[in-house]
Scaffold this motif. Structure first.
Motif, PDB file in Angstrom:
ATOM      1  N   GLN A  18      80.282  69.559   0.295  1.00 21.26           N
ATOM      2  CA  GLN A  18      80.814  68.293   0.948  1.00 21.26           C
ATOM      3  C   GLN A  18      81.325  68.554   2.456  1.00 21.26           C
ATOM      4  O   GLN A  18      80.932  67.598   3.349  1.00 21.26           O
ATOM      5  N   TRP A  19      81.909  69.663   2.728  1.00 17.46           N
ATOM      6  CA  TRP A  19      82.349  69.856   4.057  1.00 17.46           C
ATOM      7  C   TRP A  19      81.049  69.984   4.964  1.00 17.46           C
ATOM      8  O   TRP A  19      81.028  69.701   6.133  1.00 17.46           O
ATOM      9  N   ALA A  20      80.181  70.927   4.427  1.00 19.26           N
ATOM     10  CA  ALA A  20      78.927  71.137   5.259  1.00 19.26           C
ATOM     11  C   ALA A  20      78.342  70.113   5.584  1.00 19.26           C
ATOM     12  O   ALA A  20      77.792  69.642   6.717  1.00 19.26           O
ATOM     13  N   LEU A  21      78.005  69.023   4.655  1.00 20.47           N
ATOM     14  CA  LEU A  21      77.355  67.725   4.610  1.00 20.47           C
ATOM     15  C   LEU A  21      78.049  66.991   5.912  1.00 20.47           C
ATOM     16  O   LEU A  21      77.177  66.490   6.770  1.00 20.47           O
ATOM     17  N   ASP A  22      79.258  66.661   5.921  1.00 17.35           N
ATOM     18  CA  ASP A  22      80.168  66.022   6.581  1.00 17.35           C
ATOM     19  C   ASP A  22      79.897  66.614   7.934  1.00 17.35           C
ATOM     20  O   ASP A  22      79.710  65.744   8.841  1.00 17.35           O
ATOM     21  N   GLN A  23      79.988  67.884   8.284  1.00 19.10           N
ATOM     22  CA  GLN A  23      79.819  68.592   9.601  1.00 19.10           C
ATOM     23  C   GLN A  23      78.581  68.141  10.228  1.00 19.10           C
ATOM     24  O   GLN A  23      78.215  68.102  11.402  1.00 19.10           O
ATOM     25  N   ALA A  24      77.621  68.481   9.318  1.00 19.43           N
ATOM     26  CA  ALA A  24      76.218  68.195   9.650  1.00 19.43           C
ATOM     27  C   ALA A  24      75.795  66.905  10.141  1.00 19.43           C
ATOM     28  O   ALA A  24      75.186  66.620  11.096  1.00 19.43           O
ATOM     29  N   LEU A  25      76.367  65.899   9.438  1.00 13.89           N
ATOM     30  CA  LEU A  25      76.053  64.539   9.532  1.00 13.89           C
ATOM     31  C   LEU A  25      76.804  64.157  10.845  1.00 13.89           C
ATOM     32  O   LEU A  25      76.549  63.069  11.688  1.00 13.89           O
ATOM     33  N   ARG A  26      77.924  64.654  11.229  1.00 17.01           N
ATOM     34  CA  ARG A  26      78.861  64.323  12.233  1.00 17.01           C
ATOM     35  C   ARG A  26      78.319  64.718  13.710  1.00 17.01           C
ATOM     36  O   ARG A  26      78.825  64.335  14.651  1.00 17.01           O
ATOM     37  N   CYS A  27      77.451  66.032  13.586  1.00 12.84           N
ATOM     38  CA  CYS A  27      77.224  66.546  14.666  1.00 12.84           C
ATOM     39  C   CYS A  27      76.135  65.408  15.626  1.00 12.84           C
ATOM     40  O   CYS A  27      74.903  65.242  14.781  1.00 12.84           O
ATOM     41  N   GLU A  28      76.386  65.478  16.874  1.00  6.86           N
ATOM     42  CA  GLU A  28      75.563  64.645  17.685  1.00  6.86           C
ATOM     43  C   GLU A  28      74.180  65.234  18.006  1.00  6.86           C
ATOM     44  O   GLU A  28      73.471  64.454  18.419  1.00  6.86           O
ATOM     45  N   HIS A  29      73.970  66.611  17.675  1.00  8.31           N
ATOM     46  CA  HIS A  29      72.749  67.235  17.880  1.00  8.31           C
ATOM     47  C   HIS A  29      71.908  67.230  16.543  1.00  8.31           C
ATOM     48  O   HIS A  29      70.762  67.750  16.399  1.00  8.31           O
ATOM     49  N   THR A  30      72.349  66.584  15.586  1.00  7.71           N
ATOM     50  CA  THR A  30      71.728  66.707  14.399  1.00  7.71           C
ATOM     51  C   THR A  30      70.555  65.197  14.378  1.00  7.71           C
ATOM     52  O   THR A  30      71.209  64.129  14.462  1.00  7.71           O
ATOM     53  N   ALA A  31      69.611  65.430  13.735  1.00 12.04           N
ATOM     54  CA  ALA A  31      68.606  64.214  13.643  1.00 12.04           C
ATOM     55  C   ALA A  31      68.760  63.903  12.202  1.00 12.04           C
ATOM     56  O   ALA A  31      68.800  62.955  11.966  1.00 12.04           O
ATOM     57  N   ALA A  32      68.391  64.701  11.406  1.00 14.71           N
ATOM     58  CA  ALA A  32      68.684  64.472   9.918  1.00 14.71           C
ATOM     59  C   ALA A  32      69.034  65.594   9.085  1.00 14.71           C
ATOM     60  O   ALA A  32      69.064  66.829   9.352  1.00 14.71           O
ATOM     61  N   VAL A  33      69.599  65.147   7.952  1.00 10.73           N
ATOM     62  CA  VAL A  33      70.165  66.123   6.908  1.00 10.73           C
ATOM     63  C   VAL A  33      69.594  65.797   5.827  1.00 10.73           C
ATOM     64  O   VAL A  33      69.460  64.728   5.164  1.00 10.73           O
ATOM     65  N   LEU A  34      68.775  66.708   5.040  1.00 16.29           N
ATOM     66  CA  LEU A  34      68.278  66.651   3.678  1.00 16.29           C
ATOM     67  C   LEU A  34      69.290  67.444   2.758  1.00 16.29           C
ATOM     68  O   LEU A  34      69.354  68.833   2.967  1.00 16.29           O
ATOM     69  N   ALA A  35      69.437  66.701   1.661  1.00 19.87           N
ATOM     70  CA  ALA A  35      70.568  67.603   0.648  1.00 19.87           C
ATOM     71  C   ALA A  35      70.218  67.017  -0.611  1.00 19.87           C
ATOM     72  O   ALA A  35      69.699  65.996  -1.114  1.00 19.87           O
ATOM     73  N   TRP A  36      70.499  67.999  -1.504  1.00 22.09           N
ATOM     74  CA  TRP A  36      70.578  67.659  -3.053  1.00 22.09           C
ATOM     75  C   TRP A  36      71.952  67.682  -3.555  1.00 22.09           C
ATOM     76  O   TRP A  36      72.256  68.979  -4.141  1.00 22.09           O
ATOM     77  N   PRO A  37      72.934  66.897  -3.314  1.00 20.59           N
ATOM     78  CA  PRO A  37      74.223  67.086  -3.646  1.00 20.59           C
ATOM     79  C   PRO A  37      74.674  67.045  -5.101  1.00 20.59           C
ATOM     80  O   PRO A  37      73.995  66.513  -5.759  1.00 20.59           O
ATOM     81  N   ARG A  38      75.055  68.009  -5.348  1.00 20.52           N
ATOM     82  CA  ARG A  38      75.557  68.159  -6.916  1.00 20.52           C
ATOM     83  C   ARG A  38      76.490  66.997  -7.418  1.00 20.52           C
ATOM     84  O   ARG A  38      76.232  66.435  -8.691  1.00 20.52           O
ATOM     85  N   ARG A  39      77.387  66.628  -6.691  1.00 19.66           N
ATOM     86  CA  ARG A  39      78.121  65.163  -7.047  1.00 19.66           C
ATOM     87  C   ARG A  39      78.313  64.632  -5.861  1.00 19.66           C
ATOM     88  O   ARG A  39      78.766  65.006  -4.924  1.00 19.66           O
TER      89      ARG A  39
END
Length: 143
Positions: A18-39
């Motif tokens: 959840q921390w990694a997803l939050d940081q990746a989605l919050r980054c202004e240089h990220t275009a997209a995040v693809l994830a298979w979150p457990r919960r």
């Protein structure tokens, strides 16, 4: 895609994920995040939505069909399932059924399905057969 621009993360637990997803989605240089979150609990989902809105990134979360009835902050929800390709000699790949579960905004609560085929040799994706999704969404947009 330029593979040099892709970062793959393998968190050890739900909290780190959840921390990694939050940081990746919050980054202004990220275009997209693809994830298979457990919960994904409602509060966490909302936090991730706000992170994506702040940066402009797009989050694609692949979840099991059992999550279909769970609350979601997603703007668009799709159910994707494999289909048996017809044995008619014309099919050259895998078929997927893509069903629109929810689309926030101008399309309202319209539901529909489209069957797409992925050519296993070229990787090209095309509609396998005409069906009601496009017509349903077109009608909703006009209304």
């Amino acid at each position: 895609l330029d593979l040099a621009g892709i970062i793959v993360v393998h968190p050890d637990n739900d909290k780190d994920e959840q921390w990694a997803l939050d940081q990746a989605l919050r980054c202004e240089h990220t275009a997209a995040v693809l994830a298979w979150p457990r919960r994904l609990e409602g509060r966490t989902f909302r936090r991730l939505q706000l992170a994506a809105e702040a940066s402009g990134a797009v989050g694609f979360f692949v979840r099991p069909i059992t999550a279909e009835r769970e609350p979601s902050w997603a703007d668009v929800r799709l159910a994707v399932a494999p289909r048996a390709s017809p044995d008619d000699g014309q099919s050259s790949g895998w078929q997927l059924s893509v069903r629109l579960l929810r689309c926030r905004g101008r399309f309202g609560k319209k539901e529909g399905e489209v069957v797409v085929e992925i050519d296993h040799q070229t990787g090209e994706i095309h509609e396998a057969r005409a069906c009601c999704l496009g017509a349903g969404l077109g009608g909703a947009a006009i209304a």
